[in-house]
Design a protein around this motif. Structure first.
Motif, PDB file in Angstrom:
ATOM      1  N   GLN A  16       0.806  -1.225   0.000  1.00 27.48           N
ATOM      2  CA  GLN A  16       0.000   0.000   0.000  1.00 27.48           C
ATOM      3  C   GLN A  16       0.837   1.272   0.000  1.00 27.48           C
ATOM      4  O   GLN A  16       0.289   2.376  -0.030  1.00 27.48           O
ATOM      5  CB  GLN A  16      -0.978  -0.021   1.174  1.00 27.48           C
ATOM      6  N   PHE A  56       2.594   3.213  -5.330  1.00 24.50           N
ATOM      7  CA  PHE A  56       1.602   3.889  -4.486  1.00 24.50           C
ATOM      8  C   PHE A  56       2.294   5.003  -3.696  1.00 24.50           C
ATOM      9  O   PHE A  56       3.224   4.746  -2.925  1.00 24.50           O
ATOM     10  CB  PHE A  56       0.959   2.913  -3.509  1.00 24.50           C
ATOM     11  N   LEU A  84      -4.259   7.672  -2.826  1.00 20.41           N
ATOM     12  CA  LEU A  84      -3.043   7.170  -3.447  1.00 20.41           C
ATOM     13  C   LEU A  84      -2.884   7.699  -4.864  1.00 20.41           C
ATOM     14  O   LEU A  84      -3.753   7.480  -5.715  1.00 20.41           O
ATOM     15  CB  LEU A  84      -3.070   5.640  -3.498  1.00 20.41           C
ATOM     16  N   ALA A 102      -1.294   6.663  -7.944  1.00 21.27           N
ATOM     17  CA  ALA A 102      -1.014   5.242  -8.189  1.00 21.27           C
ATOM     18  C   ALA A 102      -0.678   4.954  -9.644  1.00 21.27           C
ATOM     19  O   ALA A 102      -1.410   4.249 -10.344  1.00 21.27           O
ATOM     20  CB  ALA A 102      -2.224   4.406  -7.763  1.00 21.27           C
TER      21      ALA A 102
END
Length: 373
Positions: A79, A126, A201, A203
């Motif tokens: 994450q 991330f 995030l 990403a």
């Protein structure tokens, strides 16, 4: 089939009581209900900022895998930091409800076959764009500090570029969230407040087109996003397909040049609306248009990495927020489903939206896609 375009500039520059703004907000909500996606115009978004961001990520993912591995954090369910290729699995490859949805599609509207497709051949990074909550979260692993790459030619540029582009995406999607609230008849900051401390995030996803540039290669298998709203800037390479909720039709996505962004509904938005808004299914594949741009890029930029970067931002509700369907929206969802059945329109399976913490929902989804044990 073209996606509706929502004008965030109108919302930001006009009175919220004006009929034009009210109509635009309703259009935003209706677009997510009908398509699970829309195009958003925000003049604060800079095409040049996106280009700088894409250049940085191309340089980052062109590094040797041994250097990229230093930025992996599997103990944090990936994450933060990098996720390398062949790690994340498309949930729909084994998820029965999802497979039934594919079976119901007309053969010409189906995604590329993922039944034998293992992990996606894509990488991802991330980068958290979140506000630290003033309380101790129950989900520290979902709210971990950022990872800054160590390479000298990357490190100095990294944080300023990521923060600049991430801020543009975040303020755009939060403005849209306010519009959608108004369009749904909710107080305008309902979603923004629920996501104030979300683990948002930036990403970017990377696909090496020298390795995976053959036609009909699946770069990201058919899936939905687990977060609340996903917003994208323009990628340099086409290949994204989405599916309209109420028709089952595949839509090849083209984001116009300039100050436009693509927004898609995620599972958290589906949950809180009781299914009135459905998370949008999508895939990323190598198609004829992708091949055309690959050949053009090779000719025009022979010294640049041939890597497809998705300019993506995942906006989340706060991990400790109680994720419970909003009653009036659930009633609307049930009425909409009943009317669709009467009209014989395309209908998906109806899940049960059990109350839970957002962090629990995220952890459950991460297990399905092999990012969490």
């Amino acid at each position: 089939m073209e996606l509706p375009i929502i004008d965030l500039d109108l919302f930001l520059s006009s009175s919220r009581d004006s009929q034009a703004v009210q109509d635009e907000c309703k259009k935003a909500a209706d677009s997510l209900i009908a398509y699970g996606a829309l195009l958003l115009r925000d003049s604060r978004v800079s095409e040049s900022d996106n280009a700088v961001f894409l250049d940085l990520l191309e340089d980052y993912f062109a590094q040797p895998q041994s250097d990229l591995q230093k930025d992996e954090r599997p103990s944090l369910s990936y994450q933060v930091g990098v996720t390398l290729e062949n790690t994340e699995k498309p949930k729909c490859a084994i998820d029965e409800p999802c497979l039934r949805i594919i079976e119901r599609l007309e053969p010409e509207e189906r995604p590329l076959d993922i039944s034998q497709h293992s992990p996606d051949p894509k990488c991802r990074f991330f980068w958290k764009m979140s506000e630290k909550p003033p309380y101790e979260t129950q989900f520290p692993g979902l709210n971990a500090p950022n990872v800054v790459p160590a390479a000298k030619h990357i490190k100095g540029r990294w944080t300023p570029v990521m923060e600049n582009w991430g801020k543009s995406m975040k303020q755009a999607v939060e403005g849209l969230a306010d519009m959608v609230c108004i369009g749904l008849g909710l107080p305008s900051t309902t979603f923004r407040d629920a996501g104030r401390y979300g683990p948002h995030l930036l990403a970017p996803t990377a696909s090496d087109l020298r390795k995976y540039g053959q036609k009909d290669t699946i770069l990201a298998g058919f899936h939905t996003d687990l977060n609340f709203l996903t917003i994208h800037g323009r990628s340099r390479f086409p290949g994204l397909n989405i599916w309209a909720r109420n028709t089952g039709k595949r839509i090849p996505v083209t984001i116009p040049k300039g100050d436009y962004l693509l927004v898609q509904a995620g599972k958290q938005l589906e949950h809180i609306t009781g299914g009135l808004v459905k998370a949008g299914f999508h895939e990323v594949v190598v198609n004829d248009r992708t091949l055309e741009v690959i050949n053009k890029r090779k000719a025009e930029e022979p010294d640049r990495p041939l890597i497809r970067i998705s300019s993506t931002f995942f906006w989340h509700l706060s991990s400790d927020y109680d994720l419970t369907p909003i009653s009036p929206l659930t009633e609307r969802a049930q009425a909409l489903r009943a009317s669709q059945i009467q009209l014989g329109q395309y209908i998906m399976d109806e899940p049960v939206y059990e109350p839970m913490k957002v962090g629990q929902q995220v952890q459950s989804e991460l297990k399905h896609i092999a990012l969490m044990a």
